[in-house]
Scaffold this active site. Sequence first.
Site, PDB file in Angstrom:
ATOM      1  N   ARG A  54     125.370 -71.043  64.597  1.00  0.00           N
ATOM      2  CA  ARG A  54     126.767 -70.849  64.245  1.00  0.00           C
ATOM      3  C   ARG A  54     127.728 -71.754  65.015  1.00  0.00           C
ATOM      4  O   ARG A  54     128.591 -72.402  64.426  1.00  0.00           O
ATOM      5  CB  ARG A  54     127.198 -69.389  64.514  1.00  0.00           C
ATOM      6  CG  ARG A  54     126.828 -68.425  63.444  1.00  0.00           C
ATOM      7  CD  ARG A  54     126.464 -67.093  64.058  1.00  0.00           C
ATOM      8  NE  ARG A  54     125.228 -67.272  64.777  1.00  0.00           N
ATOM      9  CZ  ARG A  54     124.018 -67.127  64.195  1.00  0.00           C
ATOM     10  NH1 ARG A  54     123.940 -66.769  62.952  1.00  0.00           N
ATOM     11  NH2 ARG A  54     122.903 -67.341  64.873  1.00  0.00           N
ATOM     12  N   THR A  55     127.613 -71.780  66.322  1.00  0.00           N
ATOM     13  CA  THR A  55     128.650 -72.448  67.113  1.00  0.00           C
ATOM     14  C   THR A  55     128.643 -73.950  66.840  1.00  0.00           C
ATOM     15  O   THR A  55     129.685 -74.556  66.568  1.00  0.00           O
ATOM     16  CB  THR A  55     128.432 -72.167  68.612  1.00  0.00           C
ATOM     17  OG1 THR A  55     128.245 -70.766  68.779  1.00  0.00           O
ATOM     18  CG2 THR A  55     129.617 -72.621  69.432  1.00  0.00           C
ATOM     19  N   ARG A 105     127.365 -76.674  75.154  1.00  0.00           N
ATOM     20  CA  ARG A 105     126.616 -75.427  75.414  1.00  0.00           C
ATOM     21  C   ARG A 105     125.564 -75.741  76.469  1.00  0.00           C
ATOM     22  O   ARG A 105     124.837 -76.728  76.359  1.00  0.00           O
ATOM     23  CB  ARG A 105     125.948 -74.887  74.159  1.00  0.00           C
ATOM     24  CG  ARG A 105     125.007 -73.727  74.485  1.00  0.00           C
ATOM     25  CD  ARG A 105     124.555 -72.966  73.288  1.00  0.00           C
ATOM     26  NE  ARG A 105     125.649 -72.163  72.744  1.00  0.00           N
ATOM     27  CZ  ARG A 105     125.496 -71.297  71.748  1.00  0.00           C
ATOM     28  NH1 ARG A 105     124.315 -71.124  71.195  1.00  0.00           N
ATOM     29  NH2 ARG A 105     126.528 -70.607  71.294  1.00  0.00           N
ATOM     30  N   HIS A 133     131.677 -67.232  76.579  1.00  0.00           N
ATOM     31  CA  HIS A 133     131.640 -67.891  75.266  1.00  0.00           C
ATOM     32  C   HIS A 133     133.042 -67.691  74.664  1.00  0.00           C
ATOM     33  O   HIS A 133     133.219 -66.888  73.746  1.00  0.00           O
ATOM     34  CB  HIS A 133     130.551 -67.236  74.414  1.00  0.00           C
ATOM     35  CG  HIS A 133     130.151 -68.010  73.194  1.00  0.00           C
ATOM     36  ND1 HIS A 133     130.858 -69.084  72.697  1.00  0.00           N
ATOM     37  CD2 HIS A 133     129.088 -67.850  72.359  1.00  0.00           C
ATOM     38  CE1 HIS A 133     130.260 -69.543  71.611  1.00  0.00           C
ATOM     39  NE2 HIS A 133     129.181 -68.819  71.397  1.00  0.00           N
TER      40      HIS A 133
HETATM   41  N1   CP Z   1     127.225 -66.431  68.155  1.00  0.00           N
HETATM   42  C1   CP Z   1     126.625 -67.582  68.561  1.00  0.00           C
HETATM   43  O1   CP Z   1     126.961 -68.179  69.585  1.00  0.00           O
HETATM   44  O2   CP Z   1     125.642 -68.029  67.702  1.00  0.00           O
HETATM   45  P1   CP Z   1     124.773 -69.335  67.911  1.00  0.00           P
HETATM   46  O3   CP Z   1     123.928 -69.122  69.144  1.00  0.00           O
HETATM   47  O4   CP Z   1     123.960 -69.477  66.659  1.00  0.00           O
HETATM   48  O5   CP Z   1     125.722 -70.497  68.125  1.00  0.00           O
END
Ligand code: CP
Length: 307
Positions: A54-55, A105, A133
């Site tokens: 997602r991010t 990240r 986050h």
């Molecule tokens: N919610 C979230 O950070 O999802 P991802 O780890 O897929 O980026």
Amino acid sequence: MRLFHIIRAQQFDRELLSRIFSEAREMEDVARKGGSDILFGKVMATVFYEPSTRTRLSFESAMMRLGGRVISTENAREFSSAAKGETLEDTIRIVDGYADVIVLRHYESGAAERAARVSSVPIINAGDGPGQHPTQALLDLYTIEKELGHIDGISIAMVGDLANGRTVRSLCYLLAKYKDVKMYFVAPDVVRMRDDIKEYLTRHRVPFYEEEDLKEVASKVDVIYQTRIQKERFGDRIEDYERARGIYIINHEILDVMKPDAIIMHPLPRVDEIAPEVDEDPRAAYFRQAQNGLYIRMALLKMVLTG
Ligand code: CP
């Protein structure tokens, strides 16, 4: 003041939050109309040392929908020069010459702050180990406001891995800025909410309660914020992981006791902590929540890159 680095949830005040949400609402229109070119000529680097769906993809989609371009290292631990021993600081010093904004990240708490110290372009913290986050917390708050119509006065249950959950940590900091918010923490013993957050909430006079009975809590809250037990944070403590998993699951029994206008959120990914049968219930807001990430990240990139 121009938004520059985005490192931790505490850096936002209510005025800035309401500006971000107003931009995000506009971005919903922009996305519906096929995008814009306000970031034409700008380059965003996504530097990810931990997995993400997602991010990373929502940031990249956000940049492209605003006319900018993207360079990316999606597995920086193996496929960047980190594998040859390059420090995070050196990597950032190099990438800031190639990009106008860096979305980072990392697996260590505090990494985004270290990056910001050496970067001449904005650093956006896309998750730093069990630290924070902040952009997830912004989209979570945006979702609550969109779904319930308000944030002041809500009661929220945070469930699951509260010790390692960077999303719940950032969300607590943001919610503490609103009036009459009540929090319920429902977590297995080995992953209870950490003391630093509880001390922060106490200092800011936010009432919170540590509870064991999810069904009882579910019947009285406006938001259930479920989280995954994060196996990757347990290292060789496999027994602790086994003791924590599978205890708190959202299923039809929980749906049956929830208020009709309450919502279920989850930062995702999920493993087994929300049963698939829940997905069809209109109170399941987690896929809408993930979609809101696109609009929030479009808003943040616009604000960071154009003021
Ligand atoms: N919610 C979230 O950070 O999802 P991802 O780890 O897929 O980026």
